[in-house]
Design a protein around this motif. Sequence first.
Motif, short mmCIF file in Angstrom:
data_model
loop_
_atom_site.label_atom_id
_atom_site.label_comp_id
_atom_site.label_asym_id
_atom_site.label_seq_id
_atom_site.Cartn_x
_atom_site.Cartn_y
_atom_site.Cartn_z
N ASP A 160 0.82 -1.22 0.00
CA ASP A 160 0.00 0.00 0.00
C ASP A 160 0.85 1.26 0.00
O ASP A 160 0.47 2.26 -0.60
CB ASP A 160 -0.93 0.02 1.21
CG ASP A 160 -2.05 -0.99 1.10
OD1 ASP A 160 -2.38 -1.41 -0.04
OD2 ASP A 160 -2.59 -1.38 2.16
N TRP A 177 -7.89 -0.53 -13.96
CA TRP A 177 -6.91 -0.69 -12.89
C TRP A 177 -5.83 -1.64 -13.35
O TRP A 177 -6.05 -2.44 -14.25
CB TRP A 177 -7.52 -1.17 -11.57
CG TRP A 177 -8.34 -2.42 -11.66
CD1 TRP A 177 -9.69 -2.51 -11.82
CD2 TRP A 177 -7.87 -3.77 -11.63
NE1 TRP A 177 -10.07 -3.82 -11.88
CE2 TRP A 177 -8.98 -4.62 -11.77
CE3 TRP A 177 -6.61 -4.35 -11.50
CZ2 TRP A 177 -8.87 -6.00 -11.77
CZ3 TRP A 177 -6.51 -5.73 -11.50
CH2 TRP A 177 -7.64 -6.53 -11.63
N GLU A 178 -4.66 -1.51 -12.77
CA GLU A 178 -3.56 -2.43 -13.03
C GLU A 178 -2.62 -2.41 -11.85
O GLU A 178 -2.73 -1.54 -10.99
CB GLU A 178 -2.82 -2.10 -14.34
CG GLU A 178 -2.08 -0.80 -14.33
CD GLU A 178 -1.45 -0.47 -15.68
OE1 GLU A 178 -1.68 -1.18 -16.66
OE2 GLU A 178 -0.72 0.51 -15.73
N SER A 179 -1.71 -3.36 -11.84
CA SER A 179 -0.73 -3.47 -10.75
C SER A 179 -1.39 -3.55 -9.39
O SER A 179 -0.93 -2.95 -8.42
CB SER A 179 0.26 -2.30 -10.81
OG SER A 179 0.94 -2.29 -12.03
N ARG A 180 -2.51 -4.29 -9.34
CA ARG A 180 -3.19 -4.46 -8.06
C ARG A 180 -2.29 -5.26 -7.14
O ARG A 180 -1.75 -6.30 -7.54
CB ARG A 180 -4.51 -5.18 -8.28
CG ARG A 180 -5.29 -5.41 -7.01
CD ARG A 180 -6.66 -5.91 -7.27
NE ARG A 180 -6.65 -7.23 -7.87
CZ ARG A 180 -7.74 -7.91 -8.15
NH1 ARG A 180 -8.92 -7.40 -7.92
NH2 ARG A 180 -7.65 -9.12 -8.67
N GLN A 199 -0.90 -7.96 -4.70
CA GLN A 199 -1.28 -9.34 -4.47
C GLN A 199 -1.59 -9.52 -2.98
O GLN A 199 -0.74 -9.25 -2.15
CB GLN A 199 -0.16 -10.28 -4.89
CG GLN A 199 0.17 -10.21 -6.35
CD GLN A 199 -1.03 -10.59 -7.22
OE1 GLN A 199 -1.64 -11.64 -7.01
NE2 GLN A 199 -1.37 -9.74 -8.15
#
Length: 152
Positions: free
Chosen positions: A14, A140-143, A145
């Motif tokens: 985060d 969205w991208e690069s969520r 993990q």
Amino acid sequence: MDDIDRRIVRLLQDNARMSYAELARQVGLTSPSVQERVSKLERNDVITGYRAQVNPEAVGLGITALVGLVTTAGSEYADVADAVQDIDEVESCYFMAGQESYLLMVRVGAMAELEHLVTRLSRLPGVGGTRTTVALSTKWESRPQTRGLSHD
């Protein structure tokens, strides 16, 4: 990895700039203990790097496309991957099962640049064809993990 390590990883996903003191406060340990745990997570390749996320449009890369590469019979997969790695526009490269051997995520500033890039890719030794899909927008991208990081 224990539950505290998992919490540290989630917190760093985060906000990778979070201080050891703040991490320690949130997981209930001392700063030196958190620093030692983070170092161990890095050594064990759980945490593989830190980076600034940049808005592609803000730096002139408003077009995102997925380009599949079909390799020729007898080509060396590693040679194709090595050649692709040297192309700046390629952001990600996935080795695939199926008709296409590789799927690339690429970013460019204009359609003419994408056309030029696809032409360059199709001319690489070992590439027999390409298939390109242009993203209309990115939701969205690069969520981060989180699976495997919690015991819910």
